[in-house]
Design an enzyme around this catalytic site. Structure first.
Site, PDB file in Angstrom:
ATOM      1  N   ASP A 142       0.875  -1.163   0.000  1.00  0.00           N
ATOM      2  CA  ASP A 142       0.000   0.000   0.000  1.00  0.00           C
ATOM      3  C   ASP A 142       0.920   1.224   0.000  1.00  0.00           C
ATOM      4  OD1 ASP A 142      -2.125   1.727   0.014  1.00  0.00           O
ATOM      5  OD2 ASP A 142      -3.236   0.665   1.553  1.00  0.00           O
TER       6      ASP A 142
HETATM    7  C1  NOJ Z   1      -3.968   3.940   0.087  1.00  0.00           C
HETATM    8  C2  NOJ Z   1      -5.167   3.057   0.169  1.00  0.00           C
HETATM    9  O1  NOJ Z   1      -5.147   2.331   1.381  1.00  0.00           O
HETATM   10  C3  NOJ Z   1      -5.293   2.077  -0.981  1.00  0.00           C
HETATM   11  O2  NOJ Z   1      -6.525   1.444  -0.898  1.00  0.00           O
HETATM   12  C4  NOJ Z   1      -5.107   2.776  -2.295  1.00  0.00           C
HETATM   13  O3  NOJ Z   1      -5.237   1.857  -3.346  1.00  0.00           O
HETATM   14  C5  NOJ Z   1      -3.743   3.448  -2.316  1.00  0.00           C
HETATM   15  N1  NOJ Z   1      -3.669   4.430  -1.252  1.00  0.00           N
HETATM   16  C6  NOJ Z   1      -3.444   4.129  -3.648  1.00  0.00           C
HETATM   17  O4  NOJ Z   1      -4.211   5.257  -3.803  1.00  0.00           O
END
Ligand code: NOJ
Length: 754
Positions: free
Chosen positions: A292
């Site tokens: 993430d």
């Molecule tokens: C953080 C989020 O937790 C995730 O779900 C997302 O895909 C990413 N950022 C990218 O934006």
């Protein structure tokens, strides 16, 4: 003298002779497989080029200071970036792709990723809403449309579906989930993966790679606080949180995303148990896993590593393949490979999986096949897409109350007061994660009702979702006074729902309750629309209103969809994918809980049982609940045999009758209870559901099949299988159905682990 043929003639004769052989050889040699092409490419790549494939940057400004085009260009030109996120649009993606492909030594194309969570330009209802439709075919279609639009704008990969089980509405990301249930969540996971990826062959330009996230148990964050610690038992993990991921894997999901949280002491981004043992070892996943945003770097804050070098090593060796905006793999993986701390085989596995995805998408054959301005122009917000968005939004509406059949409303000739901060809120109505939203596209409730009621629609905003301002109350009162009925559109704004929006209060915020009380004083019937990303507390305000309809955040076409339901053009059939709490003190609250040793008083008035002294333990509205403008009556439940044996199946049937005066759809639910287990078992578990349509007065027998494998669980010794014993089955309109029968399961044996 012998005349020798000229060299040209010799060459021509040779060619004539050899040509058939050449053609035959071509016919005989099949096109190289993706694996062969990956192996060939890997054999030509330098260590730095390989590591580059593991790196993903964002094009947008952000707190972590991600790449602007100029800062990342040198790396792109060297072939040291594998993927970009947040580069959007056919022209933009083409521009970035050109740099990567034309300048780099091996011309390896970039993969463009984006959070297409509930649509790209045509925004569908938020995932919690679409799960309320229990309509897998339409959910799949909606994700196909999302893929069509995103792919036309150059996107190859969506960071969806989020398949986290969410049992705590304090957690803002419940909006992105399919709710509390493992069975329903797994069905939705499959439908969404199929919608994004189709059959996974990626032959056309209408599908994108999907990503099952957040692996794993992110939704179990302690106290509902986003990013916070998760500490569930392995049994609970395997039984509740992992099955939707497994379902996504079985549906062919191309990628996984590791979660932010730590799980039983190990952050998910450096968790070999999850990434290596379960995902690759037990499930045989062959795709790649992305971190993430910043979650490798965050291993430091978790207190699991001392520095980012260490974080890179731990995460990579645990099984994480791609670094999303961490600055960890790029600078450090090569050095560890040289030092022998990361094996060449592990590196090639990770890089190979990323390259394989690019080959499967056809990007090596045409890196620009997804960047097509004409297609983008033609497909975004296409009328068919909007029609599907409207249809899914009305099917996602859940009717919780309808006193004296106040709904449906007459579609004209009625004076209607429309009040509230969500009534005319183009962005809030769309909800969290809105990709390429343009507020102009949204059709609000106000716009839709104005079409129907014209000058008889009296609109007043009343108040905002937050703050103390009551200056709009007077106008709201006047609107109510001038009307026959009041529609109050209350809920959450776009900043109150989604990532990092945990709440300790689940009340309607700001002055919304005061506004409702004010409207109540006007003495007109009130229809409450709950337009939010999570259940908000209704216990105190429910008596003030005559009807409650929950459209959640319904997306671009939410207004017309709500109008369809309010006027009865569409008979509501949505059912709650979450138990609706009475108070924050009850959460986490879910129907598939254990019974405890003291579920009820042992004798009258005995206070020592599992309960609250200030509230019932039951939800305000149970999981699976939702009304219709007609009524359904259930009876005559039957099991096909008193005993189910190893290798056999059992059929459970019941009759459902439409006892009302109009046609309607009903989501018939099937639950099971395992009365005795080597470990305690949930009081009931959803094992099936069917959507049926019945004309007024029509009755139908609905049946569900049950095999022993459906009754398997993680037993006391952590083996997966069923146990003999007595089971109860329930068929009904929600998780509290009392229509029940029972059977005996005989002979225990192990089945393949789930
Ligand atoms: C953080 C989020 O937790 C995730 O779900 C997302 O895909 C990413 N950022 C990218 O934006």
């Amino acid at each position: 003298m012998t005349a020798f043929p000229s060299p040209m003639r010799l060459l021509r004769s040779a060619l004539v002779l050899l040509f058939p052989l050449f053609v035959a050889a071509l016919r005989a040699a099949p096109a190289p497989s993706v694996d062969e092409r990956v192996r060939d490419l890997l054999s030509r790549m330098t260590l730095e080029e390989k590591v580059g494939q593991l790196v993903q940057y964002s094009s947008r400004e952000d707190m972590t200071g991600p790449a602007s085009e100029s800062s990342v260009t040198p790396q792109l030109e060297k072939g040291e970036v594998g993927s970009m996120l947040n580069v959007i649009g056919a022209a933009e993606t083409r521009r970035w792709q050109k740099i990567a492909v034309e300048h780099s030594r091996l011309h390896i194309p970039l993969l463009f990723g984006l959070d297409v969570i509930h649509g790209y330009r045509t925004l569908f209802p938020i995932p919690l809403a679409s799960a309320s439709s229990w309509d897998m075919a339409r959910i799949e279609q909606a994700e196909h449309v999302a893929a069509i639009e995103a792919a036309a704008a150059g996107i190859h990969w969506t960071f969806a579906p989020m398949v986290d089980i969410a049992r705590d509405p304090r957690w803002g990301r419940i909006a992105e989930s399919a709710g509390e249930d493992t069975f329903l969540g797994s069905a939705v996971a499959r439908a969404r993966v199929r919608g994004f990826q189709g059959d996974g062959s990626f032959g056309g330009t209408d599908r994108v790679l999907a990503c099952a996230k957040h692996f794993a148990a992110y939704g179990a964050a302690q106290a509902g606080r986003d990013y916070f610690t998760t500490d569930v038992t392995e049994r609970q993990l395997r039984e509740v949180y992992l099955p939707p991921f497994r379902a996504a894997k079985e549906a062919g999901v191309a990628t996984f995303m590791a979660a932010f949280n730590d799980l039983d002491g190990t952050p998910c981004s450096s968790n070999p148990f999850l990434l290596d043992r379960v995902l690759r070892g037990e499930w045989g996943f062959k795709g790649f896993v992305v971190s993430d945003w910043g979650s490798i770097e965050e291993l430091r804050a978790h207190g699991n590593v001392a520095d980012i070098r260490d974080a890179a090593l731990k995460a990579f060796n645990a099984g994480l393949d791609m670094d999303m905006e961490n600055g960890a793999f790029g600078p450090h993986v090569a050095e560890f490979v040289r030092a022998g701390k990361i094996s060449q085989a592990r590196l090639d596995q990770a890089v190979g999986a990323i390259l394989a995805a690019k080959f499967r998408l056809g990007l090596f054959d045409d890196p620009y096949r997804f960047c097509d301005e004409a297609r983008q122009e033609a497909l975004l917000l296409n009328p068919q897409h909007l029609e599907l968005a409207r249809d899914l939004a009305r099917r996602s509406c859940v009717l919780l109350k309808n006193k004296l059949d106040v709904l449906p409303l007459k579609a004209s000739g009625l004076k209607v007061a429309l009040v509230g901060p969500l009534a005319d809120a183009p962005l809030d109505q769309v909800g969290t994660w809105h990709a390429k939203v343009d507020k102009k596209d949204t059709v609000t409730v106000r716009a839709a009702l104005a079409q129907l009621y014209g000058a008889d629609l009296h609109y007043a905003r009343g108040c905002e979702t937050q703050g103390d301002d009551r200056s709009g109350f007077a106008a709201a009162r006047a609107a109510a006074a001038a009307s026959d009925i009041v529609i109050a559109a209350l809920g959450e704004d776009v900043f109150q729902s989604g990532e990092s929006t945990s709440r300790t209060s689940l009340d309607f915020s700001g002055q919304q309750i005061a506004l409702l009380e004010e409207l109540h004083r006007a003495g007109k019937p009130i229809v409450l629309l709950v337009m939010a990303g999570r259940p908000l507390l209704l216990e105190k305000i429910e008596p003030l209103v005559d009807a409650i309809l929950v459209p959640w955040h319904p997306g671009t076409m939410g207004g017309p969809a709500i109008a369809d339901v309010l006027t009865g053009a569409h008979n509501p059939a949505g059912k709650l994918p979450v138990s609706w709490p009475r108070s924050v003190g009850q959460v986490p609250l879910f129907y598939a809980h254990k019974n405890s040793g003291r579920p009820e008083p042992l004798k009258p008035k005995d206070p020592y049982f599992s309960r609250y002294i200030d509230s019932p333990s039951t939800p305000q509205y149970p999981f699976g609940f939702g009304l219709s403008y007609t009524t359904f009556v259930y009876d005559r439940i039957r099991v096909s045999a008193p005993t189910l044996r190893d290798g056999g199946t059992l059929t459970v049937t019941a009759w459902v009758r439409n006892a009302g005066k109009r046609a309607g759809e009903e989501i018939v639910q099937f639950y099971v209870r395992d009365r005795v287990g080597s470990v305690t078992r949930p009081v009931r578990e959803l094992k099936g559901f069917q959507k049926i349509e019945l004309a007024a007065g029509e009755a139908r027998e609905v049946s569900f099949q049950l095999a022993p494998a459906d009754l398997a669980f993680w037993r006391a010794d952590m083996s997966f299988g069923w146990e003999p014993g007595d089971f109860d089955v329930f068929i009904g309109p929600d998780a509290t159905s009392t229509l029940t029968a029972s059977f005996k399961l005989e002979e225990a044996s192990a089945v393949a682990a789930n």
